[in-house]
Scaffold this motif. Sequence first.
Motif, mmCIF file in Angstrom:
data_model
loop_
_atom_site.group_PDB
_atom_site.id
_atom_site.type_symbol
_atom_site.label_atom_id
_atom_site.label_comp_id
_atom_site.label_asym_id
_atom_site.label_seq_id
_atom_site.Cartn_x
_atom_site.Cartn_y
_atom_site.Cartn_z
ATOM 1 N N ASP A 274 53.497 -23.210 -6.763
ATOM 2 C CA ASP A 274 53.658 -21.790 -7.039
ATOM 3 C C ASP A 274 54.474 -21.110 -5.947
ATOM 4 N N GLY A 275 54.376 -21.605 -4.725
ATOM 5 C CA GLY A 275 55.105 -21.016 -3.601
ATOM 6 C C GLY A 275 56.611 -21.074 -3.763
ATOM 7 N N ALA A 276 57.098 -21.999 -4.564
ATOM 8 C CA ALA A 276 58.541 -22.109 -4.780
ATOM 9 C C ALA A 276 59.093 -20.917 -5.569
ATOM 10 N N ILE A 277 58.238 -20.299 -6.390
ATOM 11 C CA ILE A 277 58.708 -19.181 -7.221
ATOM 12 C C ILE A 277 57.800 -17.960 -7.164
ATOM 13 N N GLY A 278 56.653 -18.090 -6.529
ATOM 14 C CA GLY A 278 55.685 -16.992 -6.534
ATOM 15 C C GLY A 278 55.058 -16.784 -5.178
ATOM 16 N N ASP A 279 53.818 -16.348 -5.200
ATOM 17 C CA ASP A 279 53.132 -16.008 -3.962
ATOM 18 C C ASP A 279 52.181 -17.090 -3.463
ATOM 19 N N ALA A 280 52.289 -18.272 -4.011
ATOM 20 C CA ALA A 280 51.559 -19.460 -3.543
ATOM 21 C C ALA A 280 50.042 -19.320 -3.631
ATOM 22 N N ASP A 281 49.580 -18.649 -4.681
ATOM 23 C CA ASP A 281 48.130 -18.509 -4.832
ATOM 24 C C ASP A 281 47.595 -19.056 -6.158
ATOM 25 N N HIS A 282 48.449 -19.690 -6.934
ATOM 26 C CA HIS A 282 48.033 -20.125 -8.280
ATOM 27 C C HIS A 282 46.871 -21.116 -8.246
ATOM 28 N N GLY A 283 46.902 -22.068 -7.346
ATOM 29 C CA GLY A 283 45.805 -23.033 -7.257
ATOM 30 C C GLY A 283 44.495 -22.352 -6.912
ATOM 31 N N ILE A 284 44.537 -21.424 -6.000
ATOM 32 C CA ILE A 284 43.335 -20.681 -5.606
ATOM 33 C C ILE A 284 42.822 -19.867 -6.787
ATOM 34 N N THR A 285 43.731 -19.177 -7.452
ATOM 35 C CA THR A 285 43.357 -18.344 -8.598
ATOM 36 C C THR A 285 42.730 -19.181 -9.706
ATOM 37 N N MET A 286 43.346 -20.302 -10.028
ATOM 38 C CA MET A 286 42.807 -21.168 -11.081
ATOM 39 C C MET A 286 41.446 -21.737 -10.688
ATOM 40 N N ALA A 287 41.297 -22.113 -9.435
ATOM 41 C CA ALA A 287 40.010 -22.646 -8.968
ATOM 42 C C ALA A 287 38.924 -21.587 -9.088
ATOM 43 N N ILE A 288 39.235 -20.357 -8.717
ATOM 44 C CA ILE A 288 38.263 -19.263 -8.843
ATOM 45 C C ILE A 288 37.889 -19.054 -10.305
ATOM 46 N N GLY A 289 38.888 -19.019 -11.170
ATOM 47 C CA GLY A 289 38.634 -18.790 -12.593
ATOM 48 C C GLY A 289 37.786 -19.871 -13.230
ATOM 49 N N PHE A 290 38.146 -21.116 -13.011
ATOM 50 C CA PHE A 290 37.385 -22.202 -13.636
ATOM 51 C C PHE A 290 36.022 -22.397 -12.994
ATOM 52 N N SER A 291 35.891 -22.061 -11.726
ATOM 53 C CA SER A 291 34.576 -22.095 -11.092
ATOM 54 C C SER A 291 33.659 -21.052 -11.732
ATOM 55 N N ALA A 292 34.203 -19.887 -12.006
ATOM 56 C CA ALA A 292 33.427 -18.845 -12.684
ATOM 57 C C ALA A 292 33.018 -19.294 -14.085
ATOM 58 N N VAL A 293 33.929 -19.947 -14.775
ATOM 59 C CA VAL A 293 33.623 -20.447 -16.122
ATOM 60 C C VAL A 293 32.489 -21.463 -16.068
ATOM 61 N N THR A 294 32.595 -22.443 -15.177
ATOM 62 C CA THR A 294 31.550 -23.468 -15.126
ATOM 63 C C THR A 294 30.219 -22.884 -14.668
ATOM 64 N N GLY A 295 30.269 -21.888 -13.791
ATOM 65 C CA GLY A 295 29.031 -21.215 -13.385
ATOM 66 C C GLY A 295 28.363 -20.522 -14.560
ATOM 67 N N GLU A 296 29.171 -19.833 -15.345
ATOM 68 C CA GLU A 296 28.633 -19.150 -16.526
ATOM 69 C C GLU A 296 28.115 -20.155 -17.550
ATOM 70 N N LEU A 297 28.870 -21.215 -17.778
ATOM 71 C CA LEU A 297 28.448 -22.200 -18.780
ATOM 72 C C LEU A 297 27.222 -22.985 -18.338
ATOM 73 N N ALA A 298 26.994 -23.095 -17.038
ATOM 74 C CA ALA A 298 25.784 -23.774 -16.541
ATOM 75 C C ALA A 298 24.531 -23.010 -16.957
#
Length: 123
Positions: free
Chosen positions: A31-55
């Motif tokens: 993401d840093g090549a074209i953006g602000d280099a936070d996509h991995g962090i953002t995706m990890a936060i999002g999917f962690s929230a999903v798995t927490g809710e689904l648990a």
Amino acid sequence: MSESAVRRLIEVFEAISSAIEAERDHLSELDGAIGDADHGITMAIGFSAVTGELARTDAGSAGLSGVMTAAASAFLNAVGASTGPLYATAFRRAAQALEGRDTLDIEACSLLIQAVAAGIGER
């Protein structure tokens, strides 16, 4: 409703979350090549929230559509910017496509993938 199908869909989200977490830094680097280099962090936060809710989801009563709806809400609540609404729309369209279905057969999986793609395209 098939409790095993619901559990399997929850397991799919858990696997995605684990894969995203494992590649978080690499995704951010890309993401840093074209953006602000936070996509991995953002995706990890999002999917962690999903798995927490689904648990906390009762697989016996949630239904496949309910799992996708819960995933959409959890992702949107955890992630802002463009990524949150993008994935929430994708997951909500999948929830609509799975409404009334109780198995994850090839047809349901195909509908899920098509709906996710349509939701992303729509957003």
